[in-house]
Design a protein around this motif. Structure first.
Motif, PDB file in Angstrom:
ATOM      1  N   LEU A  89       3.417  -0.483   3.922  1.00 11.12           N
ATOM      2  CA  LEU A  89       2.492   0.622   3.713  1.00 11.12           C
ATOM      3  C   LEU A  89       3.249   1.925   3.911  1.00 11.12           C
ATOM      4  N   ASP A 105       0.866  -1.186   0.000  1.00 15.46           N
ATOM      5  CA  ASP A 105       0.000   0.000   0.000  1.00 15.46           C
ATOM      6  C   ASP A 105       0.901   1.233   0.000  1.00 15.46           C
ATOM      7  N   TYR A 106       1.288   1.673  -1.183  1.00 15.16           N
ATOM      8  CA  TYR A 106       2.330   2.684  -1.279  1.00 15.16           C
ATOM      9  C   TYR A 106       1.808   4.119  -1.120  1.00 15.16           C
ATOM     10  N   HIS A 107       0.512   4.273  -0.845  1.00 10.65           N
ATOM     11  CA  HIS A 107      -0.009   5.601  -0.504  1.00 10.65           C
ATOM     12  C   HIS A 107      -1.261   5.438   0.346  1.00 10.65           C
ATOM     13  N   CYS A 108      -1.161   5.838   1.617  1.00  5.80           N
ATOM     14  CA  CYS A 108      -2.331   5.817   2.485  1.00  5.80           C
ATOM     15  C   CYS A 108      -2.217   6.962   3.480  1.00  5.80           C
ATOM     16  N   HIS A 135      -8.168  -3.226  -2.270  1.00  4.44           N
ATOM     17  CA  HIS A 135      -7.246  -3.970  -3.131  1.00  4.44           C
ATOM     18  C   HIS A 135      -7.953  -5.184  -3.722  1.00  4.44           C
ATOM     19  N   LEU A 164      -3.741   1.190  -4.526  1.00  7.31           N
ATOM     20  CA  LEU A 164      -3.395   1.723  -3.215  1.00  7.31           C
ATOM     21  C   LEU A 164      -4.693   2.036  -2.500  1.00  7.31           C
TER      22      LEU A 164
END
Length: 503
Positions: free
Chosen positions: A187, A65-68, A458, A446
Motif C-alpha cells: 500500500l 493499493d497504490y494510492h490511499c 477492491h 485503489l
C-alpha cells in the motif's frame, strides 16, 4: 401462535451455498426461518461467465493499493479501535455528506455526540441509501470483517454495534491485522515532500509484518498560491536539505534531493491534485524570472500561476522518469465550497464537489507533449473527477503511449475516483478505457481511503469488472476463451500493477 415453516422454506434451509446463512438472526431479516444474505458470490454479477471469473479468479487475489490516505504512524503504532463508530465514521466524509442529506445534525456527525448516537444516525442514513455505493460498502465491510450478514437499519443498530464492538476487542482487528486480513501485498500512503518517513522505515524493518507500506511523494506545497505559505515551504525545504535556495536551479535541486530521499525509502509513485490541467510555456529566462517573483513574495496573476504550474509539472516529471516512478494526477476537485462549514469543521469534511474547466483537451495534450519534448514523460496515471471528460482524457493518453521502455500502457486512465467510484462511474471508466485503449493492460483499483476496512472497495470493483466482462461473453461479443479471460482479470486485479510499479 408460532409460525410453521413452509415446505419450500424447509427445502431451502438445507442449502448451505452462497446466499443463505443458517441460524436465527434479527427478526427483521427472517423470512420463514431462512436468512437471505445480501452479500454472496453472485452479488452484483448478473451472468454465469462473470460469476465464474469472480469466484475462481478475482475473489482471492491479493491487493496492491497504490494510492490511499492511511497513516503510516497509525499502522506502526497498531492501536486498537475504541469502537465501531471510531473505525467507521471518524474522518469519513463520504458518510458525513450522506448523513447531512438525511437530516442528521452536525453534532451527531462531527460534533460531540456519543458514539452510540453517531452510530444510530449512520444506521438511519443507511436505510435511506439504496442506490448509493455506501449501502453496498457498508454491508461488504460487515460481511468481510465481522461476518455479519444482517443489513444495518434503524431497528437492529444496537445489536450490530454490540457485535462489532465485541469483535473489535480481538487482536485480529488491530490495524496491522486488518491490513493482513485484507490480503494487502503493498500500500502507498500520501506524504508531504518534507516528511521524514520515520514510520515507513520502521515498518520496512518489521520482520513480522509482510505487507509493504510505501510513501507517495505529494508536493501540494509547490502549487500553493499563497505567497506566505510558499515562502515558508521554501525556507523549510532549504533547512531540510541544508541548501541555500536563491535561484530556480537551486530550488529544483533541493526538490530533487527530497525525491531521492523518498526513493531510498521505497517510494515509486508521486501524486498531484490540481483543480485543473493548464499549460502556459515559458523559456528558461522567463522561468528563472518567475521563480524570483515567487521568492520575493509576489502574488501572481492567473497567467503567471498557469506558467508556474506548467514549469513545475514538466520539471518534476523528468525527475520521476529518471527514477522510473509513476506520476499520478488527480484533477477536477473544487474544494471547501461551503465557507461557513469549512470555518466550523475544516477541510476534508464533505464540502468538495466536481469541477469543470475550458480547453482541457488542448491543455492536457500540450502539457504531455512538453514532457515528451523535455525527454521527461514518466509513467502517468490520470484521474478526472468530471466524468464528462472521460473520452477527452482517455483519447489524449493514447496519443502518448510508447512501448520503448517495454512497459504496456505506460499512460493509464485511472480508475473511477471519488464521486465516480460508484457502479455507474466504474462501468463508465472501464468502457471508456476499453473504447480508447486496452482494458487488459489496466492497473486496476485503489482505495483512496483513510479507513482500514475500505479494502472491500477492491472486491466491489472486481465484481463490477467481472460482471462487465462476463456480460460481453454472454452476449457473444468476445469468445469464452478461459485462458485469455482469466489472464485479463488476474492482470487487472493485481498482475498489471506489479509490473507497472515494480515495487
Amino acid at each position: 401462535m408460532k409460525r410453521k415453516l413452509t415446505l419450500n422454506a424447509i427445502m431451502f434451509s438445507s442449502y448451505t451455498g452462497p446466499g443463505l446463512t443458517l441460524g436465527m438472526r434479527s427478526k427483521s431479516d427472517i423470512v420463514y426461518g431462512v436468512f437471505m444474505s445480501l452479500i454472496n458470490n453472485s452479488f452484483m454479477i448478473n451472468n454465469a461467465p462473470g460469476q465464474r471469473l469472480y469466484s475462481e479468479i478475482a475473489k482471492a487475489l491479493p491487493i496492491i493499493d497504490y494510492h490511499c490516505h492511511l497513516d503510516a504512524r497509525a499502522i506502526w503504532e497498531n492501536k486498537p479501535f475504541t469502537d465501531i463508530t471510531q473505525l467507521w465514521l471518524e474522518g469519513d466524509h463520504y458518510k458525513w455528506r450522506a448523513m447531512r442529506a438525511n437530516g442528521i445534525s452536525e453534532q451527531r456527525i462531527t460534533g460531540n455526540a456519543s458514539a452510540e448516537e453517531k452510530f444510530e444516525a449512520w444506521a438511519q442514513t443507511v436505510e435511506a441509501s439504496f442506490g448509493n455505493p455506501l449501502y453496498h460498502w457498508t454491508h461488504l465491510e460487515l460481511k468481510h470483517y465481522f461476518a455479519i450478514d444482517e443489513t444495518l437499519n434503524s431497528k437492529n443498530w444496537r445489536d450490530i454495534m454490540a457485535q462489532c464492538n465485541t469483535q473489535l476487542r480481538h487482536d485480529d482487528f488491530l490495524p496491522q491485522a486488518l491490513i493482513r486480513r485484507s490480503n494487502v501485498e503493498a500500500l502507498c500512503t500520501t506524504d508531504g515532500p518534507l516528511d521524514d518517513l520515520e514510520y515507513h522505515r520502521l515498518l520496512a524493518a518489521k520482520s513480522d509484518f509482510s505487507p509493504r507500506v510505501l510513501p507517495t511523494f505529494r508536493p501540494d506545497e509547490l502549487f500553493d498560491t499563497c505567497p506566505e505559505r510558499f515562502l515558508t515551504f521554501v525556507s523549510r525545504l532549504a533547512q531540510k536539505t541544508q541548501r541555500a535556495i536563491t535561484s530556480l536551479d537551486s530550488f529544483l535541486a533541493a526538490l530533487e534531493a527530497r525525491i531521492d530521499f523518498f526513493h531510498s525509502t521505497g517510494c515509486r509513485v508521486s501524486d498531484h491534485g490540481p483543480l485543473a490541467i493548464r499549460f502556459c510555456p515559458l523559456d528558461e529566462v522567463g522561468q528563472a524570472a518567475l521563480f524570483q517573483r515567487r521568492l520575493a513574495g509576489e502574488t501572481l496573476d492567473e497567467h503567471a500561476l498557469q506558467a508556474w504550474e506548467s514549469m513545475i509539472f514538466v520539471a518534476l516529471a523528468k525527475m520521476y522518469k529518471q527514477r522510473d516512478w509513476a506520476m499520478q494526477i488527480h484533477f477536477g476537485a473544487i474544494r471547501n465550497n461551503n465557507a461557513t462549514m469549512f470555518n466550523k469543521v475544516g477541510i476534508n469534511c464533505g464540502f468538495d464537489s466536481i469541477g469543470d474547466q475550458t480547453h482541457l483537451a488542448q491543455s492536457l495534450n500540450a502539457l504531455l507533449n512538453a514532457m515528451v519534448e523535455n525527454d521527461g514523460l514518466p509513467k502517468t496515471i490520470l484521474y478526472n473527477l468530471n466524468a464528462s471528460y472521460n473520452d477527452v482524457v482517455a483519447s489524449t493518453l493514447a496519443n502518448f503511449q510508447s512501448g520503448e521502455d517495454g512497459m504496456k500502457s505506460p499512460l493509464q486512465f485511472g480508475s473511477g475516483w471519488w464521486f465516480n467510484d460508484t457502479r455507474r462511474g466504474m462501468v463508465n471508466q472501464l468502457n471508456t478505457l476499453a473504447d480508447q485503449g486496452l482494458l487488459a493492460n489496466f492497473i486496476g483499483m485503489l482505495t483512496d481511503s483513510r479507513s482500514f476496512v475500505s479494502y472491500t472497495r477492491h472486491d466491489y470493483f472486481r465484481r463490477i469488472l467481472c460482471d462487465l466482462v462476463g456480460g460481453w461473453v454472454e452476449k457473444g461479443e468476445v469468445p469464452e476463451d478461459r485462458a485469455i479471460l482469466d489472464a485479463m482479470i488476474r492482470g487487472i486485479c493485481v498482475d498489471n500493477a506489479r509490473r507497472y510499479f515494480r515495487f
